[in-house]
Structure formats: structure tokens, C-alpha cells
Design a protein around this motif. Structure first.
Motif, PDB file in Angstrom:
ATOM      1  N   THR A  16       0.830  -1.202   0.000  1.00  0.00           N
ATOM      2  CA  THR A  16       0.000   0.000   0.000  1.00  0.00           C
ATOM      3  C   THR A  16       0.872   1.262   0.000  1.00  0.00           C
ATOM      4  O   THR A  16       0.623   2.203  -0.769  1.00  0.00           O
ATOM      5  CB  THR A  16      -0.934  -0.014   1.236  1.00  0.00           C
ATOM      6  OG1 THR A  16      -1.733  -1.198   1.155  1.00  0.00           O
ATOM      7  CG2 THR A  16      -1.825   1.204   1.287  1.00  0.00           C
ATOM      8  N   ASP A  39      -8.252  -3.698  -1.716  1.00  0.00           N
ATOM      9  CA  ASP A  39      -8.109  -4.368  -0.432  1.00  0.00           C
ATOM     10  C   ASP A  39      -9.245  -3.936   0.502  1.00  0.00           C
ATOM     11  O   ASP A  39      -9.424  -2.737   0.733  1.00  0.00           O
ATOM     12  CB  ASP A  39      -6.743  -3.965   0.175  1.00  0.00           C
ATOM     13  CG  ASP A  39      -6.423  -4.749   1.435  1.00  0.00           C
ATOM     14  OD1 ASP A  39      -7.328  -5.418   1.972  1.00  0.00           O
ATOM     15  OD2 ASP A  39      -5.261  -4.683   1.877  1.00  0.00           O
ATOM     16  N   ASN A  43      -6.776   0.515   3.352  1.00  0.00           N
ATOM     17  CA  ASN A  43      -5.668   1.352   3.852  1.00  0.00           C
ATOM     18  C   ASN A  43      -5.256   2.413   2.842  1.00  0.00           C
ATOM     19  O   ASN A  43      -4.911   3.532   3.206  1.00  0.00           O
ATOM     20  CB  ASN A  43      -4.443   0.489   4.182  1.00  0.00           C
ATOM     21  CG  ASN A  43      -4.690  -0.396   5.380  1.00  0.00           C
ATOM     22  OD1 ASN A  43      -5.675  -0.218   6.085  1.00  0.00           O
ATOM     23  ND2 ASN A  43      -3.816  -1.358   5.617  1.00  0.00           N
ATOM     24  N   ASP A 124      -3.555  -1.801  -5.753  1.00  0.00           N
ATOM     25  CA  ASP A 124      -3.077  -2.247  -4.443  1.00  0.00           C
ATOM     26  C   ASP A 124      -3.844  -3.513  -4.051  1.00  0.00           C
ATOM     27  O   ASP A 124      -5.028  -3.454  -3.720  1.00  0.00           O
ATOM     28  CB  ASP A 124      -3.328  -1.132  -3.418  1.00  0.00           C
ATOM     29  CG  ASP A 124      -2.796  -1.498  -2.048  1.00  0.00           C
ATOM     30  OD1 ASP A 124      -1.876  -2.337  -1.954  1.00  0.00           O
ATOM     31  OD2 ASP A 124      -3.294  -0.931  -1.054  1.00  0.00           O
TER      32      ASP A 124
HETATM   33 MG   LIG Z   1      -1.898  -3.002   2.023  1.00  0.00          MG
END
Ligand SMILES: [Mg+2]
Ligand SMILES: Nc1ncnc2c1ncn2[C@@H]1O[C@H](COP(=O)(O)OP(=O)(O)OP(=O)(O)O)[C@@H](O)[C@H]1O
Length: 268
Positions: A16, A39, A43, A124
Motif C-alpha cells: 500500500t 483491499d 488502507n 493495491d
Molecule cells: Mg496493504
């Protein structure tokens, strides 16, 4: 147009952090960049200051066919940098997709056409090789693998490479691993140096020269909702990610990068 998955099913290795900061640095260098949060931890979205509890649409809605790409893409305050956010609903998507025909290709189906307006799309991935990751690997052409310079750095890499081979054979013939990124390097320790040597030996010719050093500013920046070049432009972290972005852009001069060979997997 380059589409790149930041992938390593090992958690906490810098996926990330690298997606956010590489994306921001590419945009600063004049590229038009889309970063996509795939994800359920979200994040990346939080790192960009997105209020994930009050989103109209997230990548979850896109995957479900409930919105158009133009409705889910958000502009960031960084010029040339857009984001598709994630939210916690995405954690249900793995299960919801199981019964769907063509379940590995839904993201490609809904998002591919929108990518042409960008120079770079960075994805990501979550720390797993589940259906969400497969959807990304079906869509993108390249994989960057962030690797943490610590003792277990190459643990699980063999499984990752097997998944890559299967996807390449069955779902996406164009997929290539085009870069290994060494992250969280501590220059004082012998271990960090040894791991760099081992990774370079294993992924000969595929490891970026830029090594991302461990830098406390990088771990502080998410709570300020900013990439490192905005939060601490003079820091090592900023210097390293700008250097990585330049190296990524230079890859475009390589006319025909050869796919990664990996006949043996010494690390399990
Ligand atoms: Mg991550
Ligand atoms: N170079 C660095 N220096 C200092 N801290 C870092 C660095 N890179 C990442 N971190 C910190 O390490 C933690 C893990 O990084 P990150 O979230 O990028 O990993 P990840 O691979 O995305 O994790 P996950 O698998 O959970 O998605 C975060 O708290 C992040 O701020």
C-alpha cells in the motif's frame, strides 16, 4: 498505458505504501495516474484521506456492476492522480463472486475501457491470492512485487510465482513480472544487506536499483492523509519513491522486457 498490480500475499511488506507513493510521484513527474484500492482493509483509501464510511460508491459497487467507472473514480488533491476507493463491503465480495459466471474477469469487464485515459493504473492488492487478486491479475499486464528486506522476505514467493504462471496460462497471456521492489531497508543491519543479495540472486535483472529505506515519515504519512511527497518532501522516503518513479518511467525505454524466468524455487 501501463497497468500494474502491486502484489505479495505476505502482509505488511509495503504494497500500500508503495502504491500510494509511487502513484503520487509518477503524477508529480507529469503522468496521469489512477490508483485502485482492491483491499477490503481500505488502507490506501484512508492514506489518501478518503472518508470510507461516507462513500457513495466504492470498488465493491463497480465489481457488482452497480455503478460506472466514472461514478467511482475520485480526483485527489494531487494533480493528475485519481483513486478508486475501497470499503469494508469488499470483504464480502470474495464469497459473493464465487457463484458468478466469469468471476475472475468482472473487474476487467467493468474497468478496462476506463483505463485508456491514464498513463498508469496501479492496483493495491490484498495480502492473499483470492478472487479479488485474481480479478486484478486478469486485468493488468504487469506485476511489481514489493519485498520487505527481512529474514522471511522470500517466504511464500514460490506460491506467488505458481499463481502467476497459472493466471498467465489460463486467464492472461500478457501478464509479466516486471519489477521487484525492496522495501523497508535498514542500512545499518547485515541482515538487510544479505536479503538484498538473496533477492537479487533469485530475481536476476528484475530488481529495481532503487531501494526504499525504512523511514518513520513514511509510517506517519497515512495518518495525515497524504503521500510522502506532500507530507515530508525533504525526507528519505520522498527521495526514494521519486527515484523509484523515475526508474519505472525509464523501463518504458526497454522495448521488449523478457518475462521472468524461474525454473527453480529455492525459497518456500
Ligand atoms: Mg496493504
Ligand atoms: N519504508 C518504510 N519505512 C517505514 N515504515 C514503512 C515503510 N513502508 C511501509 N511502512 C509501514 O509498514 C506498515 C505496512 O506497510 P503497508 O501497509 O504498505 O504494507 P502492505 O503490504 O500493504 O500491508 P497489507 O498486506 O496489510 O496490505 C505500515 O504501517 C506502513 O506505514
Amino acid at each position: 498505458m501501463r497497468s500494474i498490480a502491486l502484489l505479495n500475499q505476505k502482509g505488511g511488506v509495503g504494497k500500500t505504501t508503495t502504491t500510494v507513493n509511487l502513484g503520487a510521484c509518477l503524477a508529480k513527474l507529469g503522468k496521469k495516474v489512477l490508483i485502485v484500492d482492491v483491499d477490503p482493509q481500505a488502507n490506501l483509501s484512508v492514506h489518501f484521506g478518503v472518508d470510507i464510511y461516507n462513500l457513495k460508491y466504492s470498488i465493491y459497487n463497480l465489481i457488482k456492476g452497480e455503478c460506472k467507472p466514472s461514478e467511482v473514480i475520485l480526483r485527489t488533491y494531487s494533480n493528475g492522480l485519481d483513486i478508486i476507493p475501497s470499503d469494508i463491503d469488499l470483504s464480502g465480495a470474495e464469497i459473493e463472486l464465487v457463484g458468478v459466471v466469469g468471476r475472475e474477469t468482472v473487474l476487467k469487464e467493468y474497468l478496462e475501457d476506463a483505463l485508456v485515459q491514464y498513463d498508469y493504473a496501479l492496483f493495491d492488492c490484498p495480502p492473499s491470492l483470492g478472487l479479488l487478486t485474481l480479478n486484478v491479475l486478469t486485468l493488468v499486464r504487469e506485476i511489481f512485487i514489493p519485498v520487505q528486506t527481512e529474514f522471511f522476505a522470500l517466504r511464500g514467493v514460490s506460491k506467488l510465482l505458481n499463481t502467476f504462471e497459472i493466471v498467465r496460462k489460463r486467464l492472461n497471456n500478457n501478464l509479466q513480472i516486471t519489477g521487484i521492489i525492496l522495501c523497508m531497508y535498514i542500512s545499518r543491519t547485515r541482515l538487510s544487506k544479505e536479503v538484498v543479495g538473496k533477492v537479487k540472486e533469485h530475481f536476476e535483472g528484475r530488481v529495481f536499483n532503487t531501494i526504499i529505506r525504512k523511514n518513520v515519515k513514511l509510517s506517519e504519512s497515512p495518518s495525515h492523509g497524504k503521500p510522502i511527497i506532500s507530507y515530508a518532501p525533504e525526507s528519505y522516503g520522498s527521495e526514494d519513491y521519486m527515484s523509484l518513479a523515475r526508474e519505472v518511467i525509464r523501463q518504458e525505454d526497454l522495448k521488449n522486457p523478457c518475462p521472468l524466468e524461474h525454473s527453480s524455487h529455492p525459497y518456500q
